[in-house]
Write a protein that holds these residues in place. Sequence first.
Motif, PDB file in Angstrom:
ATOM      1  N   ALA A  69       0.843  -1.206   0.000  1.00  0.00           N
ATOM      2  CA  ALA A  69       0.000   0.000   0.000  1.00  0.00           C
ATOM      3  C   ALA A  69       0.873   1.249   0.000  1.00  0.00           C
ATOM      4  CB  ALA A  69      -0.941  -0.010   1.204  1.00  0.00           C
ATOM      5  N   CYS A  70       2.013   1.179   0.681  1.00  0.00           N
ATOM      6  CA  CYS A  70       2.961   2.305   0.689  1.00  0.00           C
ATOM      7  C   CYS A  70       3.536   2.522  -0.701  1.00  0.00           C
ATOM      8  CB  CYS A  70       4.119   2.006   1.637  1.00  0.00           C
ATOM      9  SG  CYS A  70       3.916   2.713   3.245  1.00  0.00           S
ATOM     10  N   GLY A  74       2.874   5.799  -2.770  1.00  0.00           N
ATOM     11  CA  GLY A  74       4.038   6.675  -2.644  1.00  0.00           C
ATOM     12  C   GLY A  74       4.173   7.317  -1.269  1.00  0.00           C
ATOM     13  N   ALA A  75       3.596   6.679  -0.247  1.00  0.00           N
ATOM     14  CA  ALA A  75       3.737   7.222   1.114  1.00  0.00           C
ATOM     15  C   ALA A  75       5.190   7.059   1.559  1.00  0.00           C
ATOM     16  CB  ALA A  75       2.799   6.495   2.067  1.00  0.00           C
ATOM     17  N   GLN A  76       5.730   8.099   2.204  1.00  0.00           N
ATOM     18  CA  GLN A  76       7.152   8.051   2.598  1.00  0.00           C
ATOM     19  C   GLN A  76       7.347   7.565   4.026  1.00  0.00           C
ATOM     20  OE1 GLN A  76       6.479  11.883   1.906  1.00  0.00           O
ATOM     21  NE2 GLN A  76       7.853  12.229   0.174  1.00  0.00           N
ATOM     22  N   ASP A  97      13.889  -1.408   5.567  1.00  0.00           N
ATOM     23  CA  ASP A  97      14.499  -2.094   4.418  1.00  0.00           C
ATOM     24  C   ASP A  97      13.867  -1.659   3.099  1.00  0.00           C
ATOM     25  OD1 ASP A  97      16.138  -3.393   6.170  1.00  0.00           O
ATOM     26  OD2 ASP A  97      15.067  -5.305   6.120  1.00  0.00           O
ATOM     27  N   HIS A  98      12.620  -1.196   3.170  1.00  0.00           N
ATOM     28  CA  HIS A  98      11.947  -0.723   1.960  1.00  0.00           C
ATOM     29  C   HIS A  98      12.146   0.779   1.737  1.00  0.00           C
ATOM     30  CE1 HIS A  98      10.058  -4.650   2.024  1.00  0.00           C
ATOM     31  NE2 HIS A  98       9.596  -4.407   0.810  1.00  0.00           N
ATOM     32  N   GLY A  99      12.997   1.368   2.546  1.00  0.00           N
ATOM     33  CA  GLY A  99      13.281   2.794   2.372  1.00  0.00           C
ATOM     34  C   GLY A  99      12.153   3.704   2.846  1.00  0.00           C
TER      35      GLY A  99
END
Length: 447
Positions: A69-70, A74-76, A97-99
């Motif tokens: 969903a992130c 594009g949720a940071q 790990d996914h930044g």
Amino acid sequence: MFDKILIANRGEIALRVVRACREMGIRSVAVHSTADADAMHVRMADEAVCIGPPPSSQSYLSFPAILSACEITGAQAIHPGYGFLSENAAFVQAVEDHGIVFIGPRAEHIRIMGDKITAKETARTLGIPVVPGSDGGVPTLAEARRIAGEIGYPVIIKATAGGGGRGMKVAHSPDEIETAFGTARSEAKAAFGNDEVYIEKYLQKPRHIEIQVFGDGKGGAVHLGERDCSLQRRHQKVLEEAPGPVIRPEERERIGRICAEAVAKINYAGAGTIEFLYEDGAFYFIEMNTRLQVEHPVTEAVFGVDLVREQIRVAAGLPLSFRQEDLRLNGHAIEVRINAEKLPGFSPSPGRITQYHAPGGLGVRMDSALYDGYRIPPYYDSLIAKLIVHGRDRDEALARLGRALSELIVDGVDTTVPLFHALLREPAIREGRYDIHWLERWLRENM
Ligand code: ADP
């Protein structure tokens, strides 16, 4: 600052975070299970993503669903709220790990505080007073007897992996130690898959006092006083207040400073709560929660700060927006947890809300995701609203609580509102004379 934050939660706390985001000019993303498609947090957020079927394990607890969903939106950053994944170190690791930024402390701090023995050892090393007891796990009955003899009866045997009040047994005398030790171990094994237990002195009439701390992640930290959460049923908090009715300003200063210094030393980032039992003027650490607490609004009310805004700022690398000397305690605040439950048994009462009217007026805050016609799903927690009142002093807050409760309308389901009307009539509540056992005793005698 972030442009967009995903909120990995539901209900009133998801709405609480949406509100902070909107005031900060940040876009919010709600996630929801199929059972929550028409939930208020979904309606109020800027975007929403369905992340799975009703069971939490396949939606609100699913790492891949939330991380996707992130990516899609594009949720940071992710705000975890409380419960669900808020204290899951593996989740924090996966997020990083996914930044993506996790709005909360580092995985390492969550891990340390998630294990009760390590947490207690760490607390002791950091200068926080702890309950007298064993140094770590107690493997044998003989060892348990020896330690109990040393610290003195009564003692409590607790599961290292414990939570939610399970795996705890009290031994009042040497005759009871064998049964208590055996039962605590087997309950711990059954509930947590780990039969390690430890021993503590059993405090007989303590209050539950917790200190709100806030770290900047760079060696700076402040405290925001205490909350008294002694009114509990089955170790679940029912009513919370700030400041604590029996805590003197010098005591607050002293324990607050100890807690703030402790979290500063470990470069703790964000909101945290250090929980104590308090008896005869002494504080005894029991655990630390590395997240925002349900009852955080009473602290916000008396200090005039927005803790969620502060969490977001710290996660974005900004400094705290207040220093210790800026924080002035003002008045008194009380929160009651309104659950969709049927009294006297407190059994869940999900269903359709036929009429809803929230109280308002001076000093009243209602944090709730209810609306007219909303159907409370049967799959989740029964908390449907938190009513928070603020007054110049405790008497004013109590009067305001009674007034606000009388304005509230929640029709269609049973709620715990009648319990609060009844409690407000009790002299012990009006005078602030209660310990952690008071409510259970009162319920046995009055319900
Ligand atoms: P959990 O994580 O299962 O909630 P805690 O360690 O936070 O466990 O303890 C939960 C509750 O159990 C406390 O709020 C208190 O009511 C009781 N308790 C825990 N330790 C003690 C103790 N040493 N003496 C008396 N009561 C205790």
